[in-house]
Motif scaffolding. Sequence first.
Motif, PDB file in Angstrom:
ATOM      1  N   GLY A  35       1.444   6.373  -5.256  1.00 38.06           N
ATOM      2  CA  GLY A  35       1.204   6.765  -3.872  1.00 38.06           C
ATOM      3  C   GLY A  35       1.202   5.604  -2.900  1.00 38.06           C
ATOM      4  N   LEU A  36       2.076   4.643  -3.109  1.00 33.22           N
ATOM      5  CA  LEU A  36       2.159   3.488  -2.227  1.00 33.22           C
ATOM      6  C   LEU A  36       2.684   3.870  -0.848  1.00 33.22           C
ATOM      7  CD1 LEU A  36       3.739   0.845  -4.645  1.00 33.22           C
ATOM      8  CD2 LEU A  36       1.392   0.821  -3.772  1.00 33.22           C
ATOM      9  N   SER A  37       2.265   3.122   0.155  1.00 27.06           N
ATOM     10  CA  SER A  37       2.818   3.263   1.503  1.00 27.06           C
ATOM     11  C   SER A  37       4.227   2.676   1.514  1.00 27.06           C
ATOM     12  CB  SER A  37       1.942   2.500   2.500  1.00 27.06           C
ATOM     13  OG  SER A  37       1.980   1.100   2.197  1.00 27.06           O
ATOM     14  N   ALA A  38       4.921   2.860   2.637  1.00 30.34           N
ATOM     15  CA  ALA A  38       6.268   2.295   2.764  1.00 30.34           C
ATOM     16  C   ALA A  38       6.224   0.777   2.605  1.00 30.34           C
ATOM     17  CB  ALA A  38       6.860   2.669   4.115  1.00 30.34           C
ATOM     18  N   GLU A  39       5.176   0.155   3.145  1.00 32.01           N
ATOM     19  CA  GLU A  39       5.027  -1.289   2.997  1.00 32.01           C
ATOM     20  C   GLU A  39       4.785  -1.671   1.541  1.00 32.01           C
ATOM     21  OE1 GLU A  39       3.375   0.588   5.132  1.00 32.01           O
ATOM     22  OE2 GLU A  39       4.179  -0.035   7.079  1.00 32.01           O
ATOM     23  N   GLY A  40       4.018  -0.843   0.857  1.00 27.60           N
ATOM     24  CA  GLY A  40       3.750  -1.088  -0.555  1.00 27.60           C
ATOM     25  C   GLY A  40       4.994  -0.970  -1.411  1.00 27.60           C
ATOM     26  N   VAL A  41       5.827   0.021  -1.094  1.00 25.24           N
ATOM     27  CA  VAL A  41       7.077   0.194  -1.834  1.00 25.24           C
ATOM     28  C   VAL A  41       7.987  -1.011  -1.621  1.00 25.24           C
ATOM     29  CG1 VAL A  41       9.170   1.593  -2.060  1.00 25.24           C
ATOM     30  CG2 VAL A  41       6.949   2.721  -1.779  1.00 25.24           C
ATOM     31  N   HIS A  97       7.057  -4.060  -0.911  1.00 27.44           N
ATOM     32  CA  HIS A  97       6.476  -5.177  -1.676  1.00 27.44           C
ATOM     33  C   HIS A  97       6.828  -5.057  -3.148  1.00 27.44           C
ATOM     34  CE1 HIS A  97       3.668  -8.137  -3.204  1.00 27.44           C
ATOM     35  NE2 HIS A  97       3.076  -7.206  -3.926  1.00 27.44           N
ATOM     36  N   ALA A 129       7.345   5.368  -4.813  1.00 17.69           N
ATOM     37  CA  ALA A 129       5.945   5.236  -4.402  1.00 17.69           C
ATOM     38  C   ALA A 129       4.978   5.155  -5.575  1.00 17.69           C
ATOM     39  CB  ALA A 129       5.566   6.416  -3.504  1.00 17.69           C
ATOM     40  N   ALA A 156      -1.311   1.516  -6.154  1.00 18.63           N
ATOM     41  CA  ALA A 156      -2.353   1.993  -5.248  1.00 18.63           C
ATOM     42  C   ALA A 156      -3.674   2.207  -5.972  1.00 18.63           C
ATOM     43  CB  ALA A 156      -1.909   3.299  -4.588  1.00 18.63           C
TER      44      ALA A 156
END
Length: 372
Positions: A227-233, A235, A224, A103
């Motif tokens: 601080g990634l979003s659920a979509e980021g996690v 990915h 995370a 992030a």
Amino acid sequence: MQMLKAYTSRFSGLQQPSDSNTANTADRKIMIPAISSTQNATLSQALDACINNKTKPPGSLGRLESLGKQIGLIQQSTQPALSQPSILVFAADHGICAENISAYPQSVTWQMVENFLAEGAAINVFARQNGIALHIVDAGVKHEFGERTQLINRKVAMGSHNFAQEAAMSSEQCRLAIQHGKSLVVALPGNVVGFGEMGIGNTTVAAALMHKLTGIPVAECVGAGTGLSAEGVLHKQQVIEKAVSLHADVTQPLDILATFGGFEVAMMVGAMLEAAARRMVLLIDGFIVTSALLVAAKLQPAILDYCVFAHRSDESGHAKMLDALDARPLLQLDLRLGEGTGGALAYPLLQAAVNFMWQMATFESANVAGKS
């Protein structure tokens, strides 16, 4: 964990444990230090007697009792003492950031190193308040800092390669990082060393190492991070899974480290091995630091006798990583900052554990009746 018996051809220059802790630079060999178990039945009984004779019901100081005993076994003494504690914070950048797994931009790594040097980070605050010497190490940051007296320059390269496409580092770079970590510990005073890190992308590195070294599914290793979003996690998970498939033939611990690791992680592996060989107390921080310990413990399982696990990180995967090591952390404060902050916060508990063994009265000295 079973001791590694043989290395693959990429690491044929590394030697099995021997009486020598030195590297043969002429033929690029690194000696993996011999680490002895701390287990000693006679000393263990003496420590139990010492602890149980203090003016308290048996076991009433809980984890402090087992911690004091552990430090006594490490130091081979019924009167353990801590001296000149240090924390080494290793910083490096990671090619895997090209896969958009953080992030924060990669430039945050060098900016945070500057913050460490300006004594403005959380680790500076906590180390200072607890009298811990803090050493900042450039293991492979993608930035030129110039000559800085406060910064230890052990830069192996300007960041690692992208392990989604190729190995993160060469075997020679991995050797060099391990040797640097060992040498830094040799130069330390005192008998306690903690480990911290800084490197945008290194939770991805740690998750990949965790999966490869424990067999735990990637989905259970990934969190995370910054601080990634659920979509980021998701990915991030997919990036690791593709990389694992690409490097499916990599199975030995040092090859796993070179393929998926970072320069700060490899440097911590060397530092941890050397510290345990010197019978120091190892203060283990969170997710990334523990991933380095996974590698070190594959090489020398007895290293775990010397490890005090400071806390359980709130980073997803750390709890299972600790379970894989059969480790009991001292604190659970929902931390996930890294930097060695958990280690610095836990250090006063180590002080309490040794101080009660030195300073608390016995039943006899205090004229207090013992258990009937």
